[in-house]
Design a protein around this motif. Structure first.
Motif, PDB file in Angstrom:
ATOM      1  N   CYS A   1      -2.894  60.427  -3.291  1.00  0.00           N
ATOM      2  CA  CYS A   1      -3.583  60.122  -2.031  1.00  0.00           C
ATOM      3  C   CYS A   1      -3.235  61.125  -0.938  1.00  0.00           C
ATOM      4  CB  CYS A   1      -3.227  58.716  -1.560  1.00  0.00           C
ATOM      5  SG  CYS A   1      -3.873  57.430  -2.637  1.00  0.00           S
TER       6      CYS A   1
ATOM      7  N   GLN B   1      -7.722  54.856  -8.856  1.00  0.00           N
ATOM      8  CA  GLN B   1      -8.309  54.397  -7.602  1.00  0.00           C
ATOM      9  C   GLN B   1      -7.773  55.216  -6.432  1.00  0.00           C
ATOM     10  OE1 GLN B   1     -10.817  52.317  -7.151  1.00  0.00           O
ATOM     11  NE2 GLN B   1     -10.703  52.789  -4.957  1.00  0.00           N
TER      12      GLN B   1
ATOM     13  N   GLN C   1     -14.630  59.603   0.503  1.00  0.00           N
ATOM     14  CA  GLN C   1     -14.283  59.316   1.885  1.00  0.00           C
ATOM     15  C   GLN C   1     -15.543  58.987   2.672  1.00  0.00           C
ATOM     16  OE1 GLN C   1     -12.118  62.905   2.867  1.00  0.00           O
ATOM     17  NE2 GLN C   1     -10.137  61.904   2.552  1.00  0.00           N
TER      18      GLN C   1
ATOM     19  N   GLU D   1     -11.497  48.055   2.198  1.00  0.00           N
ATOM     20  CA  GLU D   1     -10.728  48.289   0.976  1.00  0.00           C
ATOM     21  C   GLU D   1     -11.233  47.402  -0.158  1.00  0.00           C
ATOM     22  OE1 GLU D   1      -8.668  50.762   0.994  1.00  0.00           O
ATOM     23  OE2 GLU D   1      -8.825  51.049   3.155  1.00  0.00           O
TER      24      GLU D   1
ATOM     25  N   SER E   1     -10.263  56.998  -3.916  1.00  0.00           N
ATOM     26  CA  SER E   1     -10.248  56.707  -2.487  1.00  0.00           C
ATOM     27  C   SER E   1     -10.220  57.991  -1.665  1.00  0.00           C
ATOM     28  CB  SER E   1      -9.054  55.819  -2.134  1.00  0.00           C
ATOM     29  OG  SER E   1      -7.841  56.508  -2.328  1.00  0.00           O
TER      30      SER E   1
ATOM     31  N   LYS F   1      -4.207  48.928   0.755  1.00  0.00           N
ATOM     32  CA  LYS F   1      -5.310  49.844   0.466  1.00  0.00           C
ATOM     33  C   LYS F   1      -5.958  49.440  -0.858  1.00  0.00           C
ATOM     34  CE  LYS F   1      -4.490  52.613   3.974  1.00  0.00           C
ATOM     35  NZ  LYS F   1      -5.434  52.709   5.109  1.00  0.00           N
ATOM     36  N   SER F   2      -7.075  50.081  -1.151  1.00  0.00           N
ATOM     37  CA  SER F   2      -7.802  49.749  -2.383  1.00  0.00           C
ATOM     38  C   SER F   2      -6.940  49.950  -3.621  1.00  0.00           C
ATOM     39  CB  SER F   2      -9.076  50.587  -2.491  1.00  0.00           C
ATOM     40  OG  SER F   2      -8.766  51.980  -2.534  1.00  0.00           O
TER      41      SER F   2
ATOM     42  N   ASP G   1     -20.229  52.157  -2.908  1.00  0.00           N
ATOM     43  CA  ASP G   1     -20.318  53.592  -2.632  1.00  0.00           C
ATOM     44  C   ASP G   1     -21.597  54.195  -3.205  1.00  0.00           C
ATOM     45  OD1 ASP G   1     -18.009  53.992  -1.100  1.00  0.00           O
ATOM     46  OD2 ASP G   1     -16.738  54.050  -2.890  1.00  0.00           O
TER      47      ASP G   1
END
Length: 1139
Positions: free
Chosen positions: A463, A491, A499, A971, A495, A945-946, A522
């Motif tokens: 991340c 994931q 964006q 999320e 993520s 977070k996701s 998405d």
């Protein structure tokens, strides 16, 4: 299953349908070429195959003119046999189609051909090019005929047998060998039964013999052990004849003989190997291709390998020379000259031993040899100095050794470490941390160097990467390791890629199976998709449903969507209903080519569509997707195409309802007449062999068919208890008790060893322990019966040379504790260790094998508790454990109580993700893990977070329902599909459902793609919301969601909604749910299970035979099954086989 053609009736039918030819040519007999006269006479006799072969021969040397067709018809007319061109085409095609389904009669026809006709047939088989004969009125596609013949069950067998019988008398031996190779390579290997060697020629020219031997070498892995031995005897019989050996003391084995034998050299006896002269073995090792050949002797035994090594050593080759070691192939796995070996040679040997993972068995010995070489390679040097030269032996390094490495050493050795396979996850975590500690910043360059170590990068580190660098990673070679990442890691990458400010470009860059992780939310924000962009991406069903609907609105060429492969997952019944008959038939091949991607509901829809528009040409296997009564439309004359078609699919995925499956199998039994007469019937059965009733296995398979049937039954994934009992009795009747079996018999019956009792297997465990271990290793993904595991356990115990420890732990005196070798060999049979054995395990053994032990599915709760106590003994209390300790535990972690779980350092989501992979946590344990993560990480629910939500996995079900609203929508919406795989309580699912409404709107607005995306979350619907759902959405619940619906809510579904569930969802209904249904609802449920029609046109009962609707026509290719292009529609009397 007789299908004898009724030639006279067919002629009369075609005569009345097409009219009598009016062509007349004076002196037609004198005017027609003799070969065409011969062809015409064969047409009159009904010998259509002979006629076609004469036609091909004529056309190969003569130009076909416009009038020749008319002259042939005139000749026939002069003999009072009236044909038109279309009717003649129909008669020939019908005959050839019947021969396709009667391969025994094809064999008889080919036996009756004259030498020239047979030569023509063989030449047609030999050609690789797709030739087409253009005869003006008729086009004959010989390439299509050849391809169809080679792919047809039974036909291949007939071609193989006739080639053996006649080819070597008609064609030169090289051509015949090429034909045999072509036919055999397209077979399952069942043709090569031991008795086939009696038919093989023994007087072949040298080049033909070598080529045929090469074919047998290529098919080695498809060939049974008995057949391998028979083929070896045939090969050596010819080789010995050409040998110069004059007496028994001299070896007949020359260097060239070894090269010809190839993989069959492992069948040489120890005595024969030891008699090979040093000169000949030296010549063999000198061959450029010797290494390539020795790299393939996967089933060589230690005894034979060491015999070869001894002979090579006797030929003046320096066994410690680098060049010699490089030539040894898999023999290096049994290298035994370690005395005074220097470190450099040890490193060379270790590098060559990478290939030893390909050996069939003996891996424990390989690991032991690697460990010894590792010690030698590190003599007088530190591990930091030698790390890059230890090859894949580094997998044997302990945690403490890995932790002692410097970051600089790991960085310097990365080009070796990144190629090694077999790393444990805990090792990868340690090495990745060392590598990244040197690199400081995670960039594209340093991540691209990691290879197999990529899975050790933390989710948080991914991340923190620059998005541009991450995008390059996904396009580089290292992307092949993305599938090794945990869902949390994946994931984390997603993520970053997807964006908010630039979703479109990020999504497009995601390739392959990773694309399935992109959320529906998405996708709905991405406007720039087309079928071309999607071609290299694997789609989830919810994605495909959304994208197909989206693209259908914008494309002018809907056929492009079907040809895109993965998009067929998104074709709904309404889409299929809306297709015109012509479009559907022209593009059915797109569905057929991607059949494995289709859901049972889609197959049901396709079957109904085909039934409506062209039932005459309907692929017979689709009848199994219709209600059971439609099988009545299959007349006895169509049994063979029905069995072939059904045998090419997997019945378990086609028919989910047990009652309906019984009906299908009843039809199969009827077609078989309760017996399997010969090997041709076995060929036709295909995958249906796995569903043969026990009574047929026991009494209905003829001795002639049994060997071929047994070859097919080996690959059946899940025989029922009655079938297993029948197979066991047949095997005992054929081979006797296991105590009398030979090594070859034991190898061939490997998949069936699980059918025998512990007492019966004890002799196998004693006589052939390594064969038993090899059989067990092939069952790695299953849980074999306990008695089989005990036999494996016994075999390892018998062959173990361990002695009691001289300094045992208290209470362990005289206990034979497990060794690393034992644990490595036993795999799932480790579940047979007694508690005291596990308790007395040495600490070093536990450290080396903890991940193997953590993967054993059969351990009981007490065994897991014992292993947990061992972990505490070795690593101290759980509060001292680090991430790699937690990750290595596997199922052993299930024995940690709530207090111990609270002691763990769960600040890393990757540690939590490893725990959440286990599915047997109690609610209390799951709550401890969830709360432990929140406490140790410092996060609150609203901070998650996701990738945190994904990493929590099943432990997320322990969340307090009052906290679910605190999860951020931004999320939650991107991990809906992941959360929808969890089997949480009804209350938790209901709260997740409320959150889903914020993302996707009111349930009345949900589409098929949304319902599919939600998974089990959809089981949180209320009674009122469920009743309001459109019946056409019912098939798009996931089966897991159906199972999760509370009984009192499921019963609120209307009869119409239940009837619309589709076969897969109907099969998911639990017994508890079923008990709450009314008689009308139960009737609807049975309709859904049966595949009854719930849309568009009427579900009419099947008639005694299929009839064509006025709008129907045959699909592309259906009337070309033998490659004959027909100028007018044919009124044939049988359904055409499509595959």
């Amino acid at each position: 299953m007789s299908q004898e053609p009724m030639t006279y009736s067919l002629f009369l039918f075609l005569f009345l349908s097409h009219g009598v030819s009016s062509y007349t040519v004076p002196n037609s007999r004198q005017d027609l070429h003799p070969l065409l006269q011969k062809m015409a006479e064969e047409i009159i006799d009904g010998s259509y195959l002979n006629a076609l072969l004469d036609l091909i021969r004529f056309q190969s040397s003569h130009m076909w003119t416009d009038d020749l067709s008319h002259r042939v018809l005139a000749y026939l007319n002069s003999r009072n046999v009236a044909f038109t061109i279309p009717s003649l085409q129909a008669a020939v095609e019908n005959h050839l189609e019947q021969r396709l389904h009667q391969p025994q009669k094809l064999l008889e026809d080919l036996r009756k051909t004259d030498a020239q006709q047979f030569r023509t047939a063989m030449k047609c088989l030999l050609e690789d090019k797709k030739d087409r004969l253009d005869l003006k009125d008729i086009i004959i596609d010989l390439g299509e005929i050849r391809e169809r013949a080679l792919q047809s069950p039974g036909v291949n067998r007939s071609l193989f047998l006739i080639t053996l019988e006649r080819c070597f008398q008609v064609l030169n031996s090289l051509e015949c060998v090429e034909i045999l190779g072509k036919v055999l390579r397209g077979s399952s290997g069942s043709f090569l039964q031991p008795d086939i060697t009696e038919r093989l020629p023994r007087d072949l020219r040298e080049d033909a013999f070598k080529n045929l031997s090469a074919v047998f070498k290529d098919l080695y892995d498809k060939t049974s052990a008995h057949s391998q031995r028979a083929l070896y005897s045939w090969m050596t019989g010819i080789l010995k004849t050409s040998s110069n050996a004059t007496d028994d003391s001299a070896s007949w084995v020359s260097a060239e003989h070894l090269w010809v034998l190839g993989r069959y050299m492992v069948h040489l006896s120890f005595e024969e190997i030891m008699k090979i002269s040093p000169i000949e073995i030296g010549l063999f090792i000198s061959y450029d291709n010797a290494t390539k050949q020795l790299d393939t002797v996967y089933d060589i035994t230690p005894e034979l390998a060491q015999a070869f090594l001894e002979r090579i050593s006797s030929s003046n080759f320096n066994m410690r020379n680098t060049s010699t070691i490089h030539r040894l192939g898999l023999l290096v796995c049994f290298y035994n000259d370690l005395e005074l070996l220097d470190a450099t040679v040890a490193q060379v040997l270790l590098h060559q031993m990478i290939k030893c993972s390909h050996l069939r068995g003996f891996q424990a010995g390989v690991q032991k040899l690697k460990a010894e070489l590792l010690d030698i390679a590190m003599e007088n040097q530190t591990l930091n100095e030698t790390l890059g030269s230890l090859s894949d032996a580094v997998v044997g390094l302990t945690y403490s050794q890995l932790e002692s490495l410097s970051p600089e050493a790991v960085h310097g050795a990365i080009s070796t470490l990144n190629q090694v396979s077999g790393w444990a996850k805990s090792q990868v975590i340690i090495l990745s941390a060392k590598y990244l500690a040197h690199e400081k910043v995670l960039s594209f360059y340093n991540v691209s160097q990691m290879g197999a170590l990529l899975a050790g990068v933390s989710t948080q580190a991914f991340c923190s990467m620059n998005r541009k660098d991450l995008s390059q990673v996904l396009r580089s070679a290292v992307s092949q390791y993305v599938s090794d990442l945990s869902p949390a890691q994946q994931q984390g990458i997603l993520s970053k890629m997807v964006q908010v400010e630039d979703t479109a470009s990020g999504i497009v860059e995601i390739q392959g199976a990773f694309f399935k992780e992109v959320s529906l939310f998405d996708l709905r924000r991405q406007p720039g998709f087309n079928s071309t962009v999607l071609k290299d991406k694997e789609l989830g069903r919810s994605q495909a449903l959304f994208l197909y609907e989206l693209l259908l609105k914008t494309t002018r060429r809907p056929e492009e969507l079907l040809s895109a492969g993965q998009l067929v997952k998104g074709v709904t019944c309404s889409h299929i209903d809306a297709m015109s008959p012509d479009f559907f038939l022209a593009h059915f091949q797109d569905f057929q080519s991607n059949f494995a991607l289709l859901s049972p509901y889609q197959v049901n829809c396709l079957a109904w569509k085909y039934w409506e528009v062209s039932r005459l040409s309907m692929p017979p296997f689709l009848l199994a997707a219709l209600p059971a009564r439609y099988l009545a439309s299959v007349p006895a004359s169509q049994c063979v195409p029905f069995l072939i078609s059904l045998g090419k699919s997997w019945l378990d995925s086609l028919v989910l309802d047990s009652h309906k499956k019984t009906s299908v199998l009843r039809k199969v039994k009827q077609c078989l007449d309760d017996s399997i007469a010969d090997e041709y019937t076995v060929d036709i059965m295909g995958n249906l062999l796995c569903h043969l009733p026990a009574a047929i296995i026991d009494r209905g398979i003829s001795p002639r068919a049994w060997a071929t049937a047994l070859h097919g039954l080996r690959d059946c994934p899940d025989l029922n208890p009655e079938q297993k009992a029948a197979v066991r009795l047949k095997l005992l009747g054929q081979y006797g008790l296991p105590q009398h079996w030979t090594a070859e018999t034991t190898k061939d019956l490997g998949p069936f060893l699980v059918l025998f009792s512990g007492d019966e297997l004890s002799s196998i465990a004693t006589k052939f322990p390594e064969i038993l271990l090899q059989a067990a290793s092939k069952m790695a993904r299953t849980l074999p019966p306990k008695e089989f595991l005990w036999a494996v356990f016994q075999s390892v115990g018998n062959s173990s040379d361990k002695i009691p420890s001289s300094d045992p732990m208290p209470g362990c005196h005289g206990v034979m504790a497990p060794t690393s070798d034992d644990i490595f060999k036993l795999a799932e049979a480790n579940a047979c260790w007694a508690l005291e054995d596990l308790r007395c395990m040495e600490e070093d053994t536990f450290i080396k094998t903890v991940e193997l032990l953590g993967a054993v599915q059969g351990f009981s709760r007490p065994q897991l508790m014992t292993l947990k106590e061992k972990a505490i003994q070795v690593w101290d209390m759980p509060s001292y454990w680090r991430e790699h300790h937690i990750v290595s535990l596997g199922r052993i972690a299930l024995a940690l109580n709530e207090s111990e779980l609270e002691q763990l350092d769960l600040s890393s989501i990757d540690a939590v993700a490893s725990l959440s992979r286990q599915t047997e946590w109690t609610p209390g344990q799951a709550e401890s893990i969830l709360q432990g993560y929140l406490d140790d990480s410092g996060y609150s629910i609203q901070d998650l977070k996701s990738f945190h939500l994904v990493g929590l996995g099943a432990t997320l079900c322990a969340i307090n329902i009052t906290e679910i609203p605190l999860i951020k929508i931004s999320e939650f919406r991107v991990v809906v599909a992941r959360i929808g795989t969890l089997l949480c309580s009804t209350h938790v699912l209901a709260e997740f459902k409320r959150k889903a409404e914020v993302v996707f709107g009111d349930p009345t607005e949900w589409t098929s793609s949304v319902l599919q995306e939600l998974g089990t979350i959809a089981a949180g619907l209320t009674k009122a919301e469920l009743r309001m759902l459109d019946k056409d959405l019912m098939p798009y619940f996931q089966p897991s969601a159906i199972k999760c619906l509370p009984d009192e809510i499921f019963k609120e579904l209307s009869a119409e909604q239940i009837a619309s569930l589709g076969p897969e969802n109907a099969a998911a209904v639990t017994h508890a749910q079923r008990r709450r249904l009314s008689p009308l609802q139960l009737q609807s449920l049975q309709q859904a299970l049966d595949g009854a029609k719930t849309h568009s046109w009427q579900d009419a009962p099947a008639s005694a035979g299929p009839t064509r609707t006025s709008s129907s026509r045959s699909p592309a290719g259906a009337l070309q099954s033998w490659g004959l292009w027909l100028g007018c529609p044919l009124l044939v009397l049988m359904a055409k086989l499509l595959w």
